[in-house]
Design a protein around this motif. Sequence first.
Motif, PDB file in Angstrom:
ATOM      1  N   ASP A   1       0.831  -1.214   0.000  1.00 19.37           N
ATOM      2  CA  ASP A   1       0.000   0.000   0.000  1.00 19.37           C
ATOM      3  C   ASP A   1       0.860   1.257   0.000  1.00 19.37           C
ATOM      4  N   LEU A   2       1.912   1.250   0.807  1.00 17.03           N
ATOM      5  CA  LEU A   2       2.822   2.396   0.843  1.00 17.03           C
ATOM      6  C   LEU A   2       3.479   2.616  -0.519  1.00 17.03           C
ATOM      7  N   GLU A   3       3.873   1.539  -1.142  1.00 17.08           N
ATOM      8  CA  GLU A   3       4.524   1.636  -2.455  1.00 17.08           C
ATOM      9  C   GLU A   3       3.563   2.191  -3.510  1.00 17.08           C
ATOM     10  N   GLN A   4       2.318   1.719  -3.486  1.00 18.08           N
ATOM     11  CA  GLN A   4       1.322   2.218  -4.443  1.00 18.08           C
ATOM     12  C   GLN A   4       1.040   3.697  -4.217  1.00 18.08           C
ATOM     13  N   GLY A   5       0.907   4.080  -2.966  1.00 23.69           N
ATOM     14  CA  GLY A   5       0.668   5.492  -2.654  1.00 23.69           C
ATOM     15  C   GLY A   5       1.834   6.366  -3.084  1.00 23.69           C
ATOM     16  N   HIS A   6       3.030   5.859  -2.876  1.00 24.40           N
ATOM     17  CA  HIS A   6       4.232   6.599  -3.270  1.00 24.40           C
ATOM     18  C   HIS A   6       4.270   6.783  -4.792  1.00 24.40           C
ATOM     19  N   GLN A   7       3.984   5.734  -5.534  1.00 23.22           N
ATOM     20  CA  GLN A   7       3.989   5.823  -6.995  1.00 23.22           C
ATOM     21  C   GLN A   7       2.930   6.795  -7.501  1.00 23.22           C
ATOM     22  N   ARG A   8       1.740   6.739  -6.903  1.00 24.01           N
ATOM     23  CA  ARG A   8       0.679   7.682  -7.298  1.00 24.01           C
ATOM     24  C   ARG A   8       1.102   9.125  -7.051  1.00 24.01           C
ATOM     25  N   GLU A   9       1.716   9.386  -5.888  1.00 27.82           N
ATOM     26  CA  GLU A   9       2.144  10.739  -5.548  1.00 27.82           C
ATOM     27  C   GLU A   9       3.257  11.211  -6.496  1.00 27.82           C
ATOM     28  N   ARG A  10       4.192  10.329  -6.822  1.00 25.18           N
ATOM     29  CA  ARG A  10       5.257  10.696  -7.769  1.00 25.18           C
ATOM     30  C   ARG A  10       4.668  11.025  -9.146  1.00 25.18           C
ATOM     31  N   GLU A  11       3.714  10.214  -9.593  1.00 21.17           N
ATOM     32  CA  GLU A  11       3.079  10.460 -10.890  1.00 21.17           C
ATOM     33  C   GLU A  11       2.310  11.777 -10.883  1.00 21.17           C
ATOM     34  N   ARG A  12       1.623  12.054  -9.786  1.00 22.66           N
ATOM     35  CA  ARG A  12       0.873  13.307  -9.677  1.00 22.66           C
ATOM     36  C   ARG A  12       1.810  14.509  -9.744  1.00 22.66           C
ATOM     37  N   LEU A  13       2.891  14.469  -8.971  1.00 18.73           N
ATOM     38  CA  LEU A  13       3.839  15.579  -8.959  1.00 18.73           C
ATOM     39  C   LEU A  13       4.550  15.731 -10.301  1.00 18.73           C
ATOM     40  N   THR A  14       4.901  14.624 -10.911  1.00 17.63           N
ATOM     41  CA  THR A  14       5.567  14.678 -12.212  1.00 17.63           C
ATOM     42  C   THR A  14       4.642  15.276 -13.267  1.00 17.63           C
ATOM     43  N   GLY A  15       3.386  14.854 -13.266  1.00 19.24           N
ATOM     44  CA  GLY A  15       2.414  15.412 -14.215  1.00 19.24           C
ATOM     45  C   GLY A  15       2.184  16.892 -13.986  1.00 19.24           C
ATOM     46  N   GLU A  16       2.078  17.281 -12.730  1.00 17.13           N
ATOM     47  CA  GLU A  16       1.887  18.691 -12.378  1.00 17.13           C
ATOM     48  C   GLU A  16       3.092  19.509 -12.858  1.00 17.13           C
ATOM     49  N   ARG A  17       4.291  18.980 -12.630  1.00 13.66           N
ATOM     50  CA  ARG A  17       5.519  19.669 -13.075  1.00 13.66           C
ATOM     51  C   ARG A  17       5.512  19.844 -14.586  1.00 13.66           C
ATOM     52  N   GLU A  18       5.187  18.800 -15.322  1.00 13.64           N
ATOM     53  CA  GLU A  18       5.199  18.871 -16.780  1.00 13.64           C
ATOM     54  C   GLU A  18       4.162  19.864 -17.311  1.00 13.64           C
ATOM     55  N   ARG A  19       2.982  19.900 -16.677  1.00 19.64           N
ATOM     56  CA  ARG A  19       1.959  20.872 -17.097  1.00 19.64           C
ATOM     57  C   ARG A  19       2.446  22.300 -16.871  1.00 19.64           C
ATOM     58  N   LYS A  20       3.086  22.550 -15.743  1.00 20.47           N
ATOM     59  CA  LYS A  20       3.583  23.900 -15.454  1.00 20.47           C
ATOM     60  C   LYS A  20       4.718  24.279 -16.399  1.00 20.47           C
ATOM     61  N   ILE A  21       5.579  23.325 -16.716  1.00 20.68           N
ATOM     62  CA  ILE A  21       6.664  23.610 -17.659  1.00 20.68           C
ATOM     63  C   ILE A  21       6.089  23.938 -19.030  1.00 20.68           C
ATOM     64  N   GLU A  22       5.087  23.202 -19.452  1.00 18.59           N
ATOM     65  CA  GLU A  22       4.467  23.475 -20.757  1.00 18.59           C
ATOM     66  C   GLU A  22       3.829  24.862 -20.773  1.00 18.59           C
ATOM     67  N   ARG A  23       3.175  25.235 -19.683  1.00 20.60           N
ATOM     68  CA  ARG A  23       2.600  26.586 -19.598  1.00 20.60           C
ATOM     69  C   ARG A  23       3.697  27.646 -19.676  1.00 20.60           C
ATOM     70  N   ALA A  24       4.836  27.394 -19.023  1.00 18.49           N
ATOM     71  CA  ALA A  24       5.948  28.337 -19.075  1.00 18.49           C
ATOM     72  C   ALA A  24       6.497  28.424 -20.498  1.00 18.49           C
ATOM     73  N   ARG A  25       6.565  27.305 -21.185  1.00 18.07           N
ATOM     74  CA  ARG A  25       7.054  27.315 -22.573  1.00 18.07           C
ATOM     75  C   ARG A  25       6.128  28.125 -23.482  1.00 18.07           C
ATOM     76  N   LEU A  26       4.844  28.062 -23.177  1.00 17.98           N
ATOM     77  CA  LEU A  26       3.882  28.812 -23.987  1.00 17.98           C
ATOM     78  C   LEU A  26       3.779  30.269 -23.552  1.00 17.98           C
ATOM     79  N   GLY A  27       4.483  30.629 -22.504  1.00 18.87           N
ATOM     80  CA  GLY A  27       4.477  32.006 -22.030  1.00 18.87           C
ATOM     81  C   GLY A  27       3.273  32.366 -21.199  1.00 18.87           C
ATOM     82  N   GLU A  28       2.628  31.377 -20.596  1.00 20.16           N
ATOM     83  CA  GLU A  28       1.412  31.631 -19.814  1.00 20.16           C
ATOM     84  C   GLU A  28       1.690  31.910 -18.347  1.00 20.16           C
ATOM     85  N   LEU A  29       2.927  31.777 -17.904  1.00 25.20           N
ATOM     86  CA  LEU A  29       3.230  32.027 -16.494  1.00 25.20           C
ATOM     87  C   LEU A  29       3.712  33.427 -16.271  1.00 25.20           C
TER      88      LEU A  29
END
Length: 87
Positions: A59-87
């Motif tokens: 359970d701990l491992e699954q929760g950890h993987q979900r949290e890593r995926e969430r943070l990684t996705g959030e990071r990539e979305r913010k980077i894409e917004r920065a690339r488009l000049g939206e930040l």
Amino acid sequence: MERLRQKDRDEGVEHHPRTDEQKAAIAEIRSVYDAKLAQIDVMHASAMAGALDPGVRADLEQGHQRERERLTGERERKIERARLGEL
């Protein structure tokens, strides 16, 4: 490399170099999310060290993987917004 540029021009793809502001924003986003990911890795390692039950560890491992995926996705979305000049 020049062939790729020519192909892009032929296909109508425009190249927009990153501004210094965009580069700085992307670097800051990566820095913040690298720290967040490191933090959850340390917390996960600590939790795993204290868990002996295989079910709890899974359970701990699954929760950890979900949290890593969430943070990684959030990071990539913010980077894409920065690339488009939206930040």
